[in-house]
Scaffold this motif. Sequence first.
Motif, short mmCIF file in Angstrom:
data_model
loop_
_atom_site.label_atom_id
_atom_site.label_comp_id
_atom_site.label_asym_id
_atom_site.label_seq_id
_atom_site.Cartn_x
_atom_site.Cartn_y
_atom_site.Cartn_z
N VAL A 12 -0.92 -8.43 9.89
CA VAL A 12 -1.25 -7.45 10.93
C VAL A 12 -2.75 -7.24 11.01
CG1 VAL A 12 -0.98 -5.05 11.69
CG2 VAL A 12 0.99 -6.29 10.74
N VAL A 13 -3.40 -7.12 9.85
CA VAL A 13 -4.84 -6.92 9.82
C VAL A 13 -5.55 -8.11 10.46
CG1 VAL A 13 -6.87 -6.69 8.32
CG2 VAL A 13 -4.79 -5.38 7.83
N GLU A 14 -5.13 -9.32 10.12
CA GLU A 14 -5.85 -10.51 10.58
C GLU A 14 -5.57 -10.85 12.04
OE1 GLU A 14 -4.65 -13.43 7.75
OE2 GLU A 14 -5.82 -12.54 6.11
N THR A 15 -4.39 -10.53 12.55
CA THR A 15 -4.08 -10.83 13.95
C THR A 15 -4.40 -9.66 14.86
OG1 THR A 15 -1.77 -10.09 13.74
CG2 THR A 15 -2.23 -12.43 13.29
N GLY A 16 -4.45 -8.45 14.28
CA GLY A 16 -4.72 -7.26 15.07
C GLY A 16 -3.58 -6.87 15.97
N GLU A 49 -2.61 3.45 12.04
CA GLU A 49 -2.53 4.59 12.94
C GLU A 49 -1.40 4.35 13.94
OE1 GLU A 49 -4.12 7.32 12.76
OE2 GLU A 49 -5.95 6.94 11.59
N ARG A 50 -0.35 5.13 13.89
CA ARG A 50 0.75 4.98 14.83
C ARG A 50 0.27 5.35 16.24
NH1 ARG A 50 2.03 2.72 10.85
NH2 ARG A 50 4.07 2.78 9.81
N GLY A 51 0.65 4.54 17.21
CA GLY A 51 0.22 4.78 18.57
C GLY A 51 -1.12 4.15 18.90
N ARG A 52 -1.75 3.54 17.91
CA ARG A 52 -3.06 2.90 18.16
C ARG A 52 -3.03 1.42 17.75
NH1 ARG A 52 -7.88 6.13 15.64
NH2 ARG A 52 -8.96 4.45 16.75
N GLY A 53 -1.88 0.81 17.94
CA GLY A 53 -1.75 -0.62 17.65
C GLY A 53 -1.88 -0.90 16.18
N ALA A 54 -2.84 -1.76 15.81
CA ALA A 54 -2.99 -2.20 14.43
C ALA A 54 -4.23 -1.59 13.78
CB ALA A 54 -3.06 -3.72 14.38
N ALA A 55 -4.66 -0.42 14.27
CA ALA A 55 -5.84 0.22 13.68
C ALA A 55 -5.51 0.74 12.28
CB ALA A 55 -6.32 1.35 14.58
N LEU A 56 -6.36 0.44 11.31
CA LEU A 56 -6.14 0.89 9.94
C LEU A 56 -6.48 2.36 9.80
CD1 LEU A 56 -7.68 -2.07 7.91
CD2 LEU A 56 -5.29 -1.37 7.90
N THR A 57 -5.71 3.07 8.99
CA THR A 57 -6.06 4.43 8.60
C THR A 57 -7.12 4.32 7.51
OG1 THR A 57 -4.40 4.48 6.87
CG2 THR A 57 -3.69 5.19 9.06
N PRO A 58 -7.76 5.40 7.13
CA PRO A 58 -8.69 5.36 6.00
C PRO A 58 -8.01 4.82 4.73
CG PRO A 58 -9.01 7.37 7.23
CD PRO A 58 -7.81 6.70 7.84
N ALA A 59 -6.75 5.22 4.52
CA ALA A 59 -6.03 4.72 3.35
C ALA A 59 -5.82 3.21 3.47
CB ALA A 59 -4.69 5.43 3.21
N GLY A 60 -5.49 2.73 4.70
CA GLY A 60 -5.31 1.31 4.92
C GLY A 60 -6.59 0.53 4.66
N ALA A 61 -7.73 1.09 5.07
CA ALA A 61 -9.02 0.43 4.84
C ALA A 61 -9.32 0.33 3.35
CB ALA A 61 -10.12 1.21 5.57
N ARG A 62 -8.95 1.38 2.59
CA ARG A 62 -9.19 1.33 1.13
C ARG A 62 -8.24 0.32 0.46
NH1 ARG A 62 -9.33 6.94 1.88
NH2 ARG A 62 -7.27 7.17 0.91
N PHE A 63 -7.03 0.19 1.02
CA PHE A 63 -6.04 -0.71 0.42
C PHE A 63 -6.34 -2.18 0.71
CE2 PHE A 63 -1.82 -2.89 0.73
CZ PHE A 63 -1.50 -2.85 -0.62
N LEU A 64 -7.05 -2.45 1.83
CA LEU A 64 -7.28 -3.83 2.28
C LEU A 64 -7.90 -4.73 1.22
CD1 LEU A 64 -7.28 -6.02 4.43
CD2 LEU A 64 -9.40 -5.04 5.36
N PRO A 65 -8.99 -4.36 0.53
CA PRO A 65 -9.55 -5.28 -0.47
C PRO A 65 -8.60 -5.52 -1.64
CG PRO A 65 -10.69 -3.17 -0.51
CD PRO A 65 -9.85 -3.16 0.72
#
Length: 293
Positions: A12-16, A49-65
């Motif tokens: 999801v992150v890579e395809t957006g 973020e629900r309703g905003r497609g594949a936008a990461l939440t702050p928690a998602g951004a921290r989890f990504l690495p």
Amino acid sequence: MNISQIRYFMAVVETGNFTKAAERANITQPSLSAGIKRLEEDLGAALFERGRGAALTPAGARFLPRARVMLQEWTAARRELRQARPARQRLRLGHMPGLPLRGLSSLLGGFAASQPDVALETLEAPPATLRRRLELGRLDAALLLLPDSAGDTALPLFRQRYRLVVPARHPLAHRASVRIAELHDQAFVIHPDAAVMPMSEQLFAQHNARPRIVGKAESDAALLALVEAGLGIAIVPHWLSHSEAVASLSLPELKLYHRIGLLWQGEPGPALSLLTAYAAGHTWSMAETPIGH
């Protein structure tokens, strides 16, 4: 949490896009969304973020690495363990035509199942071809009639005896045995290259019995089919004489039997040693006579 859920997250992150991510992961979008939801439940935080497609939440951004590291470690672990696996051992095994099919398939199938690290390659060919390939190193072993001089480079498995088979309605069908002299002028079908031929021809000559040859076949199984069709009578390996369409008689003068087993040259390699150990304990069907019985 499992590695598939991490893959869904990264897709999801890579395809957006959830739809494109599902296509990359080769699953349906509802399945991918359900996997992401379970991952969020396990982590205790929303990743997108629900309703905003594949936008990461702050928690998602921290989890990504951390997700990237997890996938990298998983890939590295799989590569390392696969490289650590021992290479499959190749075993080239020949077998002559006309062996008891049930016993042969049980032997080969059972060995293959018990030794998945051995890559078994088989070849059916006439005995002369198999012996030649053994001499040239193109086979590791062969299952065939054993010579008396085989010694330490052979493993006898069972004895092949011979019986006379006649059509079920033949005048001799009610008999348990018959003498060679009684077979004078009988219609015979033969397998000219069969191992029993030299001895049987010699016996017929000694007893002044001249059979009428009315058919020839290239295998013992084909020979039996000719007898079942009523074309003539034949001498076949005893394990073939159990057909309901024929009667089986003993030939007291024909005391011949052949040893059948594994034959190889030189010191057996690891894969062949595994096969000989398995074959030595293999139980052949009652249609064959195991060595030692």
